[in-house]
Design a protein around this motif. Structure first.
Motif, PDB file in Angstrom:
ATOM      1  N   ARG A  38       0.847  -1.187   0.000  1.00 41.38           N
ATOM      2  CA  ARG A  38       0.000   0.000   0.000  1.00 41.38           C
ATOM      3  C   ARG A  38       0.885   1.242   0.000  1.00 41.38           C
ATOM      4  N   GLN A  39       0.288   2.327  -0.454  1.00 42.47           N
ATOM      5  CA  GLN A  39       1.057   3.561  -0.593  1.00 42.47           C
ATOM      6  C   GLN A  39       0.153   4.755  -0.418  1.00 42.47           C
ATOM      7  N   THR A  40       0.645   5.740   0.307  1.00 47.17           N
ATOM      8  CA  THR A  40      -0.014   7.029   0.413  1.00 47.17           C
ATOM      9  C   THR A  40       0.861   8.071  -0.273  1.00 47.17           C
ATOM     10  N   PRO A  41       0.274   9.178  -0.702  1.00 46.17           N
ATOM     11  CA  PRO A  41       1.051  10.185  -1.438  1.00 46.17           C
ATOM     12  C   PRO A  41       2.285  10.634  -0.673  1.00 46.17           C
ATOM     13  N   GLY A  42       3.416  10.659  -1.369  1.00 44.07           N
ATOM     14  CA  GLY A  42       4.650  11.137  -0.776  1.00 44.07           C
ATOM     15  C   GLY A  42       5.393  10.116   0.056  1.00 44.07           C
ATOM     16  N   THR A  43       4.910   8.887   0.070  1.00 42.48           N
ATOM     17  CA  THR A  43       5.596   7.854   0.848  1.00 42.48           C
ATOM     18  C   THR A  43       5.971   6.688  -0.048  1.00 42.48           C
ATOM     19  N   GLU A  44       6.840   5.827   0.452  1.00 42.59           N
ATOM     20  CA  GLU A  44       7.208   4.631  -0.285  1.00 42.59           C
ATOM     21  C   GLU A  44       6.140   3.563  -0.092  1.00 42.59           C
ATOM     22  N   ARG A  45       6.134   2.611  -1.020  1.00 37.93           N
ATOM     23  CA  ARG A  45       5.194   1.513  -0.874  1.00 37.93           C
ATOM     24  C   ARG A  45       5.521   0.703   0.365  1.00 37.93           C
ATOM     25  N   GLU A  46       4.479   0.369   1.078  1.00 34.24           N
ATOM     26  CA  GLU A  46       4.614  -0.325   2.352  1.00 34.24           C
ATOM     27  C   GLU A  46       4.094  -1.756   2.216  1.00 34.24           C
ATOM     28  N   PHE A  47       4.853  -2.692   2.706  1.00 37.46           N
ATOM     29  CA  PHE A  47       4.449  -4.089   2.681  1.00 37.46           C
ATOM     30  C   PHE A  47       3.232  -4.292   3.581  1.00 37.46           C
ATOM     31  N   VAL A  48       2.239  -5.024   3.057  1.00 34.08           N
ATOM     32  CA  VAL A  48       1.058  -5.386   3.832  1.00 34.08           C
ATOM     33  C   VAL A  48       1.097  -6.873   4.170  1.00 34.08           C
ATOM     34  N   GLY A  49       1.284  -7.696   3.150  1.00 40.23           N
ATOM     35  CA  GLY A  49       1.338  -9.133   3.353  1.00 40.23           C
ATOM     36  C   GLY A  49       1.662  -9.836   2.051  1.00 40.23           C
ATOM     37  N   ALA A  50       1.931 -11.131   2.144  1.00 37.07           N
ATOM     38  CA  ALA A  50       2.305 -11.891   0.960  1.00 37.07           C
ATOM     39  C   ALA A  50       2.005 -13.365   1.166  1.00 37.07           C
ATOM     40  N   THR A  51       1.952 -14.085   0.034  1.00 39.45           N
ATOM     41  CA  THR A  51       1.877 -15.539   0.083  1.00 39.45           C
ATOM     42  C   THR A  51       3.014 -16.119  -0.736  1.00 39.45           C
ATOM     43  N   SER A  52       3.488 -17.255  -0.300  1.00 37.13           N
ATOM     44  CA  SER A  52       4.436 -18.002  -1.102  1.00 37.13           C
ATOM     45  C   SER A  52       3.705 -18.598  -2.301  1.00 37.13           C
ATOM     46  N   ARG A  53       4.457 -19.140  -3.241  1.00 36.56           N
ATOM     47  CA  ARG A  53       3.809 -19.867  -4.327  1.00 36.56           C
ATOM     48  C   ARG A  53       3.030 -21.039  -3.727  1.00 36.56           C
ATOM     49  N   ALA A  54       2.046 -21.512  -4.455  1.00 37.96           N
ATOM     50  CA  ALA A  54       1.213 -22.600  -3.958  1.00 37.96           C
ATOM     51  C   ALA A  54       1.725 -23.937  -4.474  1.00 37.96           C
ATOM     52  N   VAL A  55       1.900 -24.876  -3.561  1.00 42.21           N
ATOM     53  CA  VAL A  55       2.320 -26.234  -3.907  1.00 42.21           C
ATOM     54  C   VAL A  55       1.241 -27.185  -3.403  1.00 42.21           C
ATOM     55  N   TYR A  56       0.642 -27.917  -4.322  1.00 38.77           N
ATOM     56  CA  TYR A  56      -0.490 -28.775  -3.961  1.00 38.77           C
ATOM     57  C   TYR A  56      -1.531 -27.987  -3.180  1.00 38.77           C
ATOM     58  N   ASN A  57      -1.824 -26.782  -3.679  1.00 38.27           N
ATOM     59  CA  ASN A  57      -2.835 -25.892  -3.099  1.00 38.27           C
ATOM     60  C   ASN A  57      -2.500 -25.435  -1.681  1.00 38.27           C
ATOM     61  N   THR A  58      -1.279 -25.549  -1.287  1.00 36.94           N
ATOM     62  CA  THR A  58      -0.845 -25.108   0.031  1.00 36.94           C
ATOM     63  C   THR A  58       0.181 -23.990  -0.107  1.00 36.94           C
ATOM     64  N   TYR A  59       0.049 -22.957   0.714  1.00 34.78           N
ATOM     65  CA  TYR A  59       0.976 -21.834   0.647  1.00 34.78           C
ATOM     66  C   TYR A  59       1.097 -21.217   2.032  1.00 34.78           C
ATOM     67  N   SER A  60       2.165 -20.482   2.219  1.00 37.67           N
ATOM     68  CA  SER A  60       2.400 -19.773   3.470  1.00 37.67           C
ATOM     69  C   SER A  60       2.007 -18.311   3.306  1.00 37.67           C
ATOM     70  N   THR A  61       1.650 -17.685   4.407  1.00 48.45           N
ATOM     71  CA  THR A  61       1.302 -16.271   4.379  1.00 48.45           C
ATOM     72  C   THR A  61       2.170 -15.497   5.371  1.00 48.45           C
ATOM     73  N   TYR A  62       2.398 -14.248   5.058  1.00 48.36           N
ATOM     74  CA  TYR A  62       3.257 -13.375   5.856  1.00 48.36           C
ATOM     75  C   TYR A  62       2.580 -12.014   5.937  1.00 48.36           C
ATOM     76  N   TYR A  63       2.715 -11.366   7.084  1.00 50.73           N
ATOM     77  CA  TYR A  63       2.019 -10.095   7.295  1.00 50.73           C
ATOM     78  C   TYR A  63       2.932  -9.067   7.951  1.00 50.73           C
ATOM     79  N   ALA A  64       2.676  -7.825   7.632  1.00 51.22           N
ATOM     80  CA  ALA A  64       3.306  -6.738   8.356  1.00 51.22           C
ATOM     81  C   ALA A  64       2.733  -6.694   9.770  1.00 51.22           C
TER      82      ALA A  64
END
Length: 128
Positions: A38-64
């Motif tokens: 996410r990003q607000t005007p005048g700031t750098e993009r901020e990490f919110v969360g992510a998922t790893s690639r999916a293997v056999y429909n399973t993936y990991s999640t990560y959050y700020a």
């Protein structure tokens, strides 16, 4: 070519919920890590969360830390969609939200420079 298209952003009151979606096309959806920033005007993009690639429909999640416990990332593999369920929204969550993807196994998920493709963004505004 790779396309990521976000939707779901809107004006919502503090304490409310929103669900953002990102439709991916152009390469194998399960083979790539995906993230939300996410990003607000005048700031750098901020990490919110992510998922790893999916293997056999399973993936990991990560959050700020700022969204841990309030936001949930998920993949709908059949529809090739990435979702961001946002609960207990706060005015400080107001931003343009972007989804992105990258080749797997590129290290830390919170570095926006490691992501290769980006959507155009969807605006989330949280009123107090």
């Amino acid at each position: 070519q790779v396309q990521l298209v976000e939707s779901g952003g809107e004006l919502v009151q503090a304490g409310g919920s929103l669900r953002l979606s990102c439709v991916a096309s152009g390469r194998t959806f399960t083979s790539y890590d995906m993230g939300w920033f996410r990003q607000t005007p005048g700031t750098e993009r901020e990490f919110v969360g992510a998922t790893s690639r999916a293997v056999y429909n399973t993936y990991s999640t990560y959050y700020a830390d700022s969204v841990q416990g309030r936001f949930i990332i998920s993949r709908d593999i059949a529809k090739k969609e990435l979702h961001l369920q946002m609960n207990s929204l706060k005015p400080e969550d107001t931003a343009m939200y972007y989804c992105a993807d990258r080749t797997a196994h590129k290290g830390s998920y919170d570095d926006s420079r490691k992501y290769e493709y980006w959507g155009q963004g969807t605006q989330v505004t949280v009123s107090s």
